[in-house]
Motif scaffolding. Sequence first.
Motif, PDB file in Angstrom:
ATOM      1  N   HIS A  42       1.338   3.375   5.150  1.00 29.78           N
ATOM      2  CA  HIS A  42       0.870   3.604   3.779  1.00 29.78           C
ATOM      3  C   HIS A  42       1.268   2.406   2.933  1.00 29.78           C
ATOM      4  O   HIS A  42       2.385   1.920   3.024  1.00 29.78           O
ATOM      5  CB  HIS A  42       1.512   4.864   3.207  1.00 29.78           C
ATOM      6  N   SER A  43       0.340   1.931   2.127  1.00 30.68           N
ATOM      7  CA  SER A  43       0.613   0.795   1.252  1.00 30.68           C
ATOM      8  C   SER A  43       0.259   1.172  -0.181  1.00 30.68           C
ATOM      9  O   SER A  43      -0.816   1.711  -0.436  1.00 30.68           O
ATOM     10  CB  SER A  43      -0.218  -0.411   1.693  1.00 30.68           C
ATOM     11  N   GLN A  44       1.152   0.890  -1.109  1.00 29.91           N
ATOM     12  CA  GLN A  44       0.891   1.185  -2.514  1.00 29.91           C
ATOM     13  C   GLN A  44      -0.139   0.219  -3.092  1.00 29.91           C
ATOM     14  O   GLN A  44      -0.840   0.545  -4.027  1.00 29.91           O
ATOM     15  CB  GLN A  44       2.180   1.072  -3.337  1.00 29.91           C
ATOM     16  N   GLN A  45      -0.210  -0.994  -2.548  1.00 28.81           N
ATOM     17  CA  GLN A  45      -1.122  -2.008  -3.077  1.00 28.81           C
ATOM     18  C   GLN A  45      -2.214  -2.300  -2.052  1.00 28.81           C
ATOM     19  O   GLN A  45      -1.923  -2.587  -0.892  1.00 28.81           O
ATOM     20  CB  GLN A  45      -0.362  -3.294  -3.388  1.00 28.81           C
ATOM     21  N   VAL A  46      -3.445  -2.237  -2.476  1.00 29.54           N
ATOM     22  CA  VAL A  46      -4.586  -2.519  -1.608  1.00 29.54           C
ATOM     23  C   VAL A  46      -5.338  -3.697  -2.206  1.00 29.54           C
ATOM     24  O   VAL A  46      -5.590  -3.739  -3.409  1.00 29.54           O
ATOM     25  CB  VAL A  46      -5.521  -1.291  -1.508  1.00 29.54           C
ATOM     26  N   THR A  47      -5.675  -4.674  -1.374  1.00 27.55           N
ATOM     27  CA  THR A  47      -6.393  -5.861  -1.842  1.00 27.55           C
ATOM     28  C   THR A  47      -7.704  -6.006  -1.078  1.00 27.55           C
ATOM     29  O   THR A  47      -7.826  -5.507   0.047  1.00 27.55           O
ATOM     30  CB  THR A  47      -5.550  -7.133  -1.642  1.00 27.55           C
TER      31      THR A  47
END
Length: 57
Positions: A42-47
């Motif tokens: 899980h990643s809080q930041q998506v680019t």
Amino acid sequence: MRNWPGTPGRVRTIGPAYRPEDGADRHSSGAGLGAWFDAVRHSQQVTPVRWLPAGGR
């Protein structure tokens, strides 16, 4: 929710060629995440994707 990887649920699969109009066709359900995947991140930041140059490595 101690066993959330083993709890049956619904997963949305998005690959490299995502088309929003096909979103409803990209769901799987029935098993838990632990049955479908070896690891879950899980990643809080998506680019957005950064495409590699054609023919380059």
